[in-house]
Write an enzyme that holds these catalytic residues in place. Structure first.
Site, PDB file in Angstrom:
ATOM      1  N   GLU A 149      -6.982  -7.471  -0.256  1.00 48.65           N
ATOM      2  CA  GLU A 149      -7.497  -7.340   1.116  1.00 48.65           C
ATOM      3  C   GLU A 149      -8.966  -6.953   1.088  1.00 48.65           C
ATOM      4  OE1 GLU A 149      -5.234  -4.879   3.826  1.00 48.65           O
ATOM      5  OE2 GLU A 149      -3.331  -5.638   3.052  1.00 48.65           O
TER       6      GLU A 149
ATOM      7  N   GLU B  10       0.807  -1.224   0.000  1.00 48.10           N
ATOM      8  CA  GLU B  10       0.000   0.000   0.000  1.00 48.10           C
ATOM      9  C   GLU B  10       0.839   1.273   0.000  1.00 48.10           C
ATOM     10  OE1 GLU B  10      -2.811  -0.059   3.214  1.00 48.10           O
ATOM     11  OE2 GLU B  10      -4.235  -1.150   1.965  1.00 48.10           O
TER      12      GLU B  10
HETATM   13  C1  GAL Z   1      -4.293  -2.213   5.167  1.00 47.52           C
HETATM   14  C2  GAL Z   1      -2.904  -2.833   5.326  1.00 47.52           C
HETATM   15  C3  GAL Z   1      -2.975  -4.072   6.206  1.00 47.52           C
HETATM   16  C4  GAL Z   1      -3.762  -3.775   7.446  1.00 47.52           C
HETATM   17  C5  GAL Z   1      -5.136  -3.257   7.079  1.00 47.52           C
HETATM   18  C6  GAL Z   1      -5.991  -2.878   8.240  1.00 47.52           C
HETATM   19  O1  GAL Z   1      -4.208  -0.898   4.785  1.00 47.52           O
HETATM   20  O2  GAL Z   1      -2.382  -3.179   4.076  1.00 47.52           O
HETATM   21  O3  GAL Z   1      -1.676  -4.479   6.517  1.00 47.52           O
HETATM   22  O4  GAL Z   1      -3.066  -2.847   8.200  1.00 47.52           O
HETATM   23  O5  GAL Z   1      -5.005  -2.101   6.343  1.00 47.52           O
HETATM   24  O6  GAL Z   1      -6.212  -3.968   9.028  1.00 47.52           O
END
Ligand code: GAL
Length: 851
Positions: free
Chosen positions: A256, A188
């Site tokens: 994600e 990110e």
């Molecule tokens: C994303 C990040 C993850 C985690 C998630 C929130 O932005 O890539 O590692 O932090 O947010 O749980």
């Protein structure tokens, strides 16, 4: 004859061997590439469902079961980050043992027949201490993390190459016959890269560096719209259906999909309704996506001092489909399993062609995957946040509830609607284990407590004196949460601030995260930051005495920052000013630039009290309670049985705890969530955000702390606590996590269970909607039906009640079909139960228990 027979045996053996080799996955190299539609494995495009499980957030003992539950839930891939600071705590000294055994984890996933997505990072964010970076990076002269900076790039490349080499040596890449089909570099960076002048060059370098490591499988960068070819840029978020990759040669991938959200000390606990996740997932596959990953599928626990933030809780449950303790969370796990099956029924058509989307009216659309050879699958979506609709598609009429997707594997029949849950709901509960005093107890028991006082202020030989106030992380190098700032000031007796009624206060400004102020050995005040604002300022009334006054300030970190541009440089601790403020003009004394004495860590840490050994523990006189800075120790028998175990820290303030020398993390039941913002039942319709659905308002953010079974022996376990603010350890108790009830509620207009999918209309009509129950463990049976109603039942699982109309036959029919079996299925129709109210759509609601 005899020769012939043995020859035959030989042939049979070879046939057997070939068969065996064929069924053991990952013996042969897989060729993994991609095109504009999907990842392509051995020449075949794939629709893949993935889920995150971070290996150090559970124990190796739990891994096989978590992986099996992921497989049963319909996952094809397990995704994990690689946690650099666990593996290389000291530069050049590696640790891949126990919970850090990455190779073992990857192999277990492979042995279960699943693929791996290895997100090396090595910056990972992940609510993990310092985003996964080892703290020693920070001390390399001239380093600028996550930028086009030679010292940083050298370290990042060295560690990335180390991990890739390790995987290669074990033949773990798909190109070598192993399970890893995908790797990630960076994480990110695109979200924050505008703050880094060299961002473009750095990303180009990272892409080239990763590609040069020659893994034989594709690399991704998430949230990086300028990811250079051949790296695939992927999407992270609660929804990714509108995402498009930066090249028409790359597939649409979602790395994600946040299945819930993390929790922080001082905050309420977020949850995400499964109807909304199912909607987001279906929308993604509807609009051309072919790979999506639940972040998290099992969140687990931030053991030790691994949590980041600051202020991330020890639990990393995340409201994930598998809960912190390793039990499936129902109906989340089951409904998503159904969604995966429904999508897989469309896989062939989805992969053979590109999607074609047309409008079905306002806030509604249909997507069709149709091939010339006659394959056809369709998705019908209604993203209106309020209005259910009936739509016409291909000449048929379909009911489409608000914020839902219908999945039609044959372009005609609905196999699943994302808002209609066929899966069971389970109520999992923590059952308190009675104390030893209770004669009927078979549960955990604590025996007597002993303790050791932690001295206030400087107690170590390693203390040192410096002029001015020091930043904490630069001083402790994160070896400990704790740092003492101590000073003595002389009062000759004439100072105004000494006078009674002078209104003197001690004013402290700190970068965070928590602090306790002692004057002359007494705790006079404390302050804490929060996940939103890590800084602390306090102003507390003080009474000073003539002569020497000792001011001891204990400053704490609560997990190091893990997110944001230059997060690594934010700092912590009392950087001042520190003032003794009097009400009279000119009476204020600024202590900021004076000589301070510093101590990193506690005496108890130096003495290794967490292990429980040493002869310093005392148990006489009476147990001190509500006293700050004290170590407690007890022994206990493990709760009987095999259910997961938690310690309930009700009655305690804040501190750290160890079981048999293993750190179970920071506890902080005294930190409660504010009262506002929680909802009894969360409306899944409409865009989700992390503060939309909250629980636990006004209650401790975390009361229960996971103690993995594998850390326990039947008796004689040692529990050690360090309590910072004061509490009563006698109130500590044990609990086990159990499934209390199973429920299901199915209406006459529910689609059939996905497993009963058939496009034969007659067969479907005959089967009709079906209610199924299944006990979670293979050796359990349904022992009682707590509730059954066919008609218009009200309420939710655990609080069902009969509505205006209910059939008398529901209870006996269900009892007959279910009691004594592990699972049962009953058709939801008037043929079974009679019709208690003609013309009304009826539902069957059941609550059962398993033993
Ligand atoms: C994303 C990040 C993850 C985690 C998630 C929130 O932005 O890539 O590692 O932090 O947010 O749980």
């Amino acid at each position: 004859m005899i020769i012939e027979e043995s020859k035959m045996r030989g042939v049979r053996f070879v046939v057997f061997l070939l068969f065996a080799l064929n069924t053991v996955s990952f013996c042969f190299a897989d060729n993994v590439t991609y095109d504009h539609r999907a990842l392509v494995i051995n020449g075949k495009r794939r629709v893949l469902v993935s889920g995150s499980i971070h290996y150090p957030r559970s124990t190796p003992d739990m891994w096989p079961d978590l992986i099996q539950k992921s497989k049963q839930g319909g996952l094809d891939v397990i995704e994990t980050y690689v946690f650099w600071n666990l593996h290389e705590p000291v530069r050049g000294q590696y640790n891949f043992e126990g919970r850090n055994d990455l190779v073992k984890f990857v192999k277990l996933v492979g042995e279960a027949g699943l693929y791996v997505h290895l997100r090396i990072g090595p910056y990972v964010c992940a609510e993990w201490n310092y985003g996964g970076f080892p703290i020693w990076l920070h001390f390399i002269p001239g380093i600028v993390l996550r930028s086009d900076n030679e010292p940083f790039k050298a370290e990042m490349q060295r560690f990335t190459a180390k991990i890739v080499d390790m995987m290669k040596q074990e033949n773990l890449y798909a190109s070598q016959g192993g399970p890893i089909i995908l790797s990630q570099i960076e994480n990110e960076y695109g979200n924050i890269d505008s703050a880094y002048p060299s961002a473009k060059t750095y990303i180009k370098w990272a892409a080239e560096m990763a590609t040069s490591l020659d893994t034989g499988v594709p690399w991704v960068m998430c949230q990086q719209s300028d990811a250079p070819d051949p790296i695939i840029n992927t999407c992270n978020g609660f929804y990714c259906d509108q995402f498009t990759p930066n090249s028409d040669k790359k597939p649409k991938m979602w790395t994600e999909n946040w299945s819930g959200w993390f929790s922080a000390f001082g905050d309420a606990v977020p949850y995400r309704p499964v109807e909304d996740i199912a909607f987001a997932v279906a929308r993604f596959y509807q609009l051309g996506g072919t790979f999506q990953n639940y972040y998290m599928y099992h969140g687990g626990t931030n053991f030790g001092r691994t949590s980041g933030g600051p202020f991330i809780t020890t639990t990393y449950d995340y409201d994930a489909p598998i809960d912190e303790y390793g039990l499936v969370r129902q109906p989340k796990w089951g409904h998503l399993k159904d969604v995966h099956k429904a999508i897989k029924l469309c896989e062939e058509a989805m992969l053979a062609t590109d999607p074609k989307t047309t409008s079905l009216g306002s806030n509604m659309e249909a997507t069709v995957y149709k091939t010339e050879s006659g394959l056809c699958s369709a998705f019908l979506a209604n993203w209106d946040t309020k209005t259910d609709a009936t739509v016409n598609f291909n000449g048929n009429s379909y009911h489409l509830p608000a914020w839902s997707v219908n999945i039609l594997p044959d372009c005609k029949n609905v196999v699943l609607n994302t808002a209609k849950i066929n899966s069971v709901t389970a109520i999992s509960k923590f059952i308190s284990q009675p104390s030893k005093d209770d004669p009927s107890s078979s549960g955990a028991s604590l025996s007597g407590w002993s303790w050791i006082n932690e001295p206030v202020g400087i107690s170590s030989q390693s203390a040192f004196t410096k002029t001015g106030l020091l930043e904490q992380i630069n001083t402790t190098a994160d070896k400990s949460d704790y740092m003492w700032y101590s000073i003595s000031i002389e009062m000759n007796g004439n100072e105004h601030i000494l006078k009674e009624g002078s209104g003197t206060v001690l004013h402290i400004d700190s970068l965070g995260h928590t602090l306790y102020a002692f004057i002359n050995g007494k705790l006079i005040g404390s302050g804490k930051g929060s996940n939103g604002n890590r800084k602390v300022s306090i102003e507390v009334p003080v009474t000073l005495i003539k002569g020497s006054n000792k001011i001891d300030l204990l400053s704490l970190t609560v997990g190091l920052q893990n997110y944001g541009a230059y997060f690594d440089t934010l700092g912590a601790g009392i950087t001042g000013p520190v003032l003794l403020k009097g009400s009279q003009n000119g009476s204020t004394i600024d202590l900021s630039s004076r000589k301070w004495t510093y101590q990193v860590g506690l005496r108890g840490e130096e003495l290794d009290l967490s292990s429980g050994s040493t002869s310093l523990w005392v148990s006489q006189p009476a147990l001190p309670t509500n006293q700050p800075l004290i170590w407690y120790k007890t022994t206990f028998d493990a709760p009987t049985g095999s259910s997961p175990v938690a310690i309930d820290f009700t009655g305690m303030g804040k501190g750290q705890a160890w079981v048999n020398g293993q750190s179970i993390g920071r506890y902080w039941p005294a930190n409660k969530a504010s009262n506002g913002g929680c909802v009894d039942s969360c409306n899944y319709r409409g865009s989700y955000s992390s503060n939309k659905c909250l629980r636990n308002c006004g209650k401790p953010s975390q009361r229960l702390y996971h103690v993995p079974r594998s850390w326990l022996q039947p008796s004689g376990n040692v529990l050690v606590l360090f309590e910072e603010t004061g509490g009563n350890p006698k109130q500590i108790s044990f609990a086990t996590r159990e499934v209390e009830s199973l429920c299901s509620r199915i209406s006459e207009n529910h689609p059939l269970p996905v497993d009963m999918w058939t496009s034969d209309e007659e067969a479907r009509k005959k089967a009709g909607p079906t209610l199924s129950l299944e006990c979670p463990h293979p050796d359990q049976v349904i022992t009682s039906i707590k509730f059954a109603s066919f008609g218009t039942p009200r309420g939710t699982c655990g609080s069902f009640s009969h509505g205006q109309c209910s059939s008398k036959q529901a209870l006996p029919v269900i009892q007959k079909a279910c009691i004594g079996s592990r699972s049962c299925s009953i058709g939801v129709s008037i043929n079974k139960f009679g019709d208690p109210c003609k013309g009304v759509t009826k539902s069957l609601a059941v609550e059962a228990s398993c033993v």
